[in-house]
Motif scaffolding. Structure first.
Motif, PDB file in Angstrom:
ATOM      1  N   SER A 147      47.900  30.513 -12.602  1.00  0.00           N
ATOM      2  CA  SER A 147      47.509  30.543 -11.195  1.00  0.00           C
ATOM      3  C   SER A 147      48.615  31.232 -10.419  1.00  0.00           C
ATOM      4  O   SER A 147      49.774  31.249 -10.852  1.00  0.00           O
ATOM      5  CB  SER A 147      47.256  29.128 -10.659  1.00  0.00           C
ATOM      6  OG  SER A 147      48.310  28.242 -11.000  1.00  0.00           O
ATOM      7  N   LEU A 189      48.665  26.002  -9.169  1.00  0.00           N
ATOM      8  CA  LEU A 189      49.405  26.343  -7.960  1.00  0.00           C
ATOM      9  C   LEU A 189      48.419  26.597  -6.829  1.00  0.00           C
ATOM     10  O   LEU A 189      47.364  27.210  -7.031  1.00  0.00           O
ATOM     11  CB  LEU A 189      50.241  27.587  -8.225  1.00  0.00           C
ATOM     12  CG  LEU A 189      51.173  28.094  -7.125  1.00  0.00           C
ATOM     13  CD1 LEU A 189      52.317  27.107  -6.881  1.00  0.00           C
ATOM     14  CD2 LEU A 189      51.726  29.470  -7.492  1.00  0.00           C
ATOM     15  N   SER A 190      48.753  26.132  -5.615  1.00  0.00           N
ATOM     16  CA  SER A 190      47.875  26.354  -4.470  1.00  0.00           C
ATOM     17  C   SER A 190      47.856  27.834  -4.092  1.00  0.00           C
ATOM     18  O   SER A 190      48.791  28.574  -4.393  1.00  0.00           O
ATOM     19  CB  SER A 190      48.340  25.512  -3.275  1.00  0.00           C
ATOM     20  OG  SER A 190      49.618  25.928  -2.839  1.00  0.00           O
ATOM     21  N   ALA A 243      52.472  30.673 -11.668  1.00  0.00           N
ATOM     22  CA  ALA A 243      52.763  29.538 -12.536  1.00  0.00           C
ATOM     23  C   ALA A 243      52.202  29.780 -13.926  1.00  0.00           C
ATOM     24  O   ALA A 243      51.231  30.520 -14.117  1.00  0.00           O
ATOM     25  CB  ALA A 243      52.174  28.261 -11.940  1.00  0.00           C
ATOM     26  N   SER A 282      48.789  18.454 -10.399  1.00  0.00           N
ATOM     27  CA  SER A 282      48.651  18.235 -11.827  1.00  0.00           C
ATOM     28  C   SER A 282      47.666  17.099 -12.081  1.00  0.00           C
ATOM     29  O   SER A 282      47.547  16.171 -11.266  1.00  0.00           O
ATOM     30  CB  SER A 282      50.002  17.917 -12.477  1.00  0.00           C
ATOM     31  OG  SER A 282      50.461  16.630 -12.114  1.00  0.00           O
ATOM     32  N   TYR A 313      51.643  22.389  -5.639  1.00  0.00           N
ATOM     33  CA  TYR A 313      50.912  22.447  -6.899  1.00  0.00           C
ATOM     34  C   TYR A 313      50.364  21.062  -7.196  1.00  0.00           C
ATOM     35  O   TYR A 313      50.845  20.046  -6.660  1.00  0.00           O
ATOM     36  CB  TYR A 313      51.751  23.004  -8.044  1.00  0.00           C
ATOM     37  CG  TYR A 313      52.734  22.067  -8.726  1.00  0.00           C
ATOM     38  CD1 TYR A 313      52.337  21.267  -9.802  1.00  0.00           C
ATOM     39  CD2 TYR A 313      54.070  22.035  -8.348  1.00  0.00           C
ATOM     40  CE1 TYR A 313      53.242  20.437 -10.447  1.00  0.00           C
ATOM     41  CE2 TYR A 313      54.983  21.212  -8.994  1.00  0.00           C
ATOM     42  CZ  TYR A 313      54.560  20.408 -10.047  1.00  0.00           C
ATOM     43  OH  TYR A 313      55.463  19.589 -10.690  1.00  0.00           O
ATOM     44  N   VAL A 362      56.845  27.089 -12.423  1.00  0.00           N
ATOM     45  CA  VAL A 362      56.442  27.818 -11.228  1.00  0.00           C
ATOM     46  C   VAL A 362      57.577  28.759 -10.848  1.00  0.00           C
ATOM     47  O   VAL A 362      58.745  28.347 -10.801  1.00  0.00           O
ATOM     48  CB  VAL A 362      56.145  26.861 -10.051  1.00  0.00           C
ATOM     49  CG1 VAL A 362      55.767  27.660  -8.800  1.00  0.00           C
ATOM     50  CG2 VAL A 362      55.026  25.886 -10.424  1.00  0.00           C
TER      51      VAL A 362
END
Length: 415
Positions: free
Chosen positions: A335, A391-392, A344, A400, A398, A369
């Motif tokens: 991402s 990841l945003s 990431a 999980s 982020y 990241v």
């Protein structure tokens, strides 16, 4: 398959353990990154007991389709999904009916929407792929349904479909077509029209919510095309020649083991413009995708270095090498932000010895990241192999999905 005498296996295991090789695969490293700002236990929200047992997602892999995912819909909404149906048949003659639960949460961990989706889970004796979900166009969730069904005559047939859901988990569209890929920036859908092994191939790019066709390509891929990726209005492909005789490079769609390759990354645009970047004898590369400025990210394969090199190609400019996972690890970009300023990857370093004895050295890999402006990662921490992380879109958080929880993390502002 090579069969090892029991005494020999025991001797080798003893030597390996004594020499520290297996220990070396899982050697603890100091963890980098913030603690979780929010932790949401999911057992009360339907997560099955034992969902994160070590072999829960591998015991019947390839036979039963299961889902485990975490996907950002936008900068403040996260979707987490898991199958509430069994991962294995209860008995040999009893098939599994699939059921996936999806939850959408905000940055405080509060559930904003939930939905259960029935899906065909049992492979009926055929090999099946893991369930998949990812960001879709215009902030949708792409829930991919692949199945092996029995037709009325008892023959098996494979089916593939894409279900797009909005942030409230309402249906946006269902497309019963095989998804080729999604674009890197807008997550537009790329479908191949029909199927052919030779000659021109037609591709359709769908974007928006609901999705509409925004681009159509007809490509007769050159001999030696190794990888390809689509942008919203561009496409790129790796074109390689192989050294089949000394100093003689030949184009072929057959990959010859051990042959040296001479490759280039090639770009075509909708207005018929294009450009190319040679790899200078480095081998081939996997294409990550087009960035928002029209450059192309890719992971160059380097002999003897599992991690390879992560690079960005730009028209008429030098290739930029980005900070990347340790050289003895394997991993890929999972991402990223649209401009790849942050990205990431989940990486592992299980070696050949670990695989040879039928088990992994560690139950964990590493979630990392990166910020493009720093050689040191923002995050480098252990993550279970049956966990998921993302990841945003703005690179400031982020999430999980691990150990029975959804965890949310805040990252420092970008420079």
């Amino acid at each position: 398959m090579t069969h090892w005498p029991n005494k020999l296996v025991s001797a080798i295991v003893g030597v390996v353990l004594a020499g520290g090789f297996l220990v070396g695969c899982s050697r603890a490293q100091p963890e980098i990154g913030p603690a979780a700002a929010v932790r949401v236990p999911l057992s009360s929200k339907g997560l099955p007991a034992g969902f994160f047992h070590v072999d829960a997602d591998t015991k019947c892999a390839g036979q039963i389709i299961g889902y485990r995912f975490v996907v950002w819909l936008n900068n403040d909404r996260i979707a987490v999904g898991f199958n509430t149906s069994p991962n294995c048949r209860m008995s040999r003659d009893r098939t599994v009916d699939g059921m996936a639960r999806i939850l959408v949460l905000d940055l405080q961990g509060k559930v904003q929407a939930s939905r259960d989706i029935a899906y065909p889970a049992d492979g009926n004796g055929e090999i099946v792929a893991d369930g998949e979900a990812r960001p879709g166009p215009a902030g949708t969730l792409l829930f991919r349904i692949q199945s092996v069904n029995l037709d009325p005559e008892g023959k098996t047939e494979s089916k593939s479909g894409v279900l797009l859901l909005d942030a409230n988990l309402k249906d946006v569209a269902r497309l019963d077509r095989f998804l080729e890929q999604t674009t890197f920036v807008d997550h537009a859908l790329v479908f191949q029209e029909g199927f052919t092994l030779t000659g021109p191939r037609a591709y359709s790019v769908l974007d928006g919510s609901p999705p509409v066709e925004t681009q159509r390509w007809t490509e007769d891929w050159p001999v030696g095309t190794m990888d390809r990726t689509f942008g919203e209005h561009q496409l790129a492909y790796m074109l390689c020649k192989q050294e089949l005789r000394p100093n003689e490079y030949t184009s072929s769609n057959v990959i010859y083991a051990g042959a040296k390759r001479l490759c280039s990354m090639n770009v075509e645009s909708a207005d018929h413009g294009g450009w190319s970047a040679p790899l200078k004898g480095e081998g081939t590369a996997a294409l990550v995708g087009f960035l928002d400025d029209g450059s192309v990210a890719g992971q160059i394969n380097v002999k003897g270095i599992p991690a390879g090199r992560l690079v960005i190609w730009k028209k008429d400019q030098s290739t930029e090498t980005l900070p990347w996972i340790p050289r003895d690890y394997s991993g890929a970009v999972g991402s990223a932000t649209k401009d790849m300023s942050r990205y990431a990857a989940f990486s592992t370093n299980d070696g050949e010895l670990c695989e040879r004895f039928g088990k992994h050295c560690s139950e964990n890999g590493h979630w990392m990241v990166f910020d493009r402006t720093s050689e040191k990662p923002l995050v480098n921490r252990a993550l279970p192999k049956n966990g998921r992380a993302a990841l945003s879109p703005d690179g400031l958080h982020y999430a999980s999905f691990e150990s029975g929880e959804l965890r949310l993390y805040s990252l420092p502002p970008r420079k």
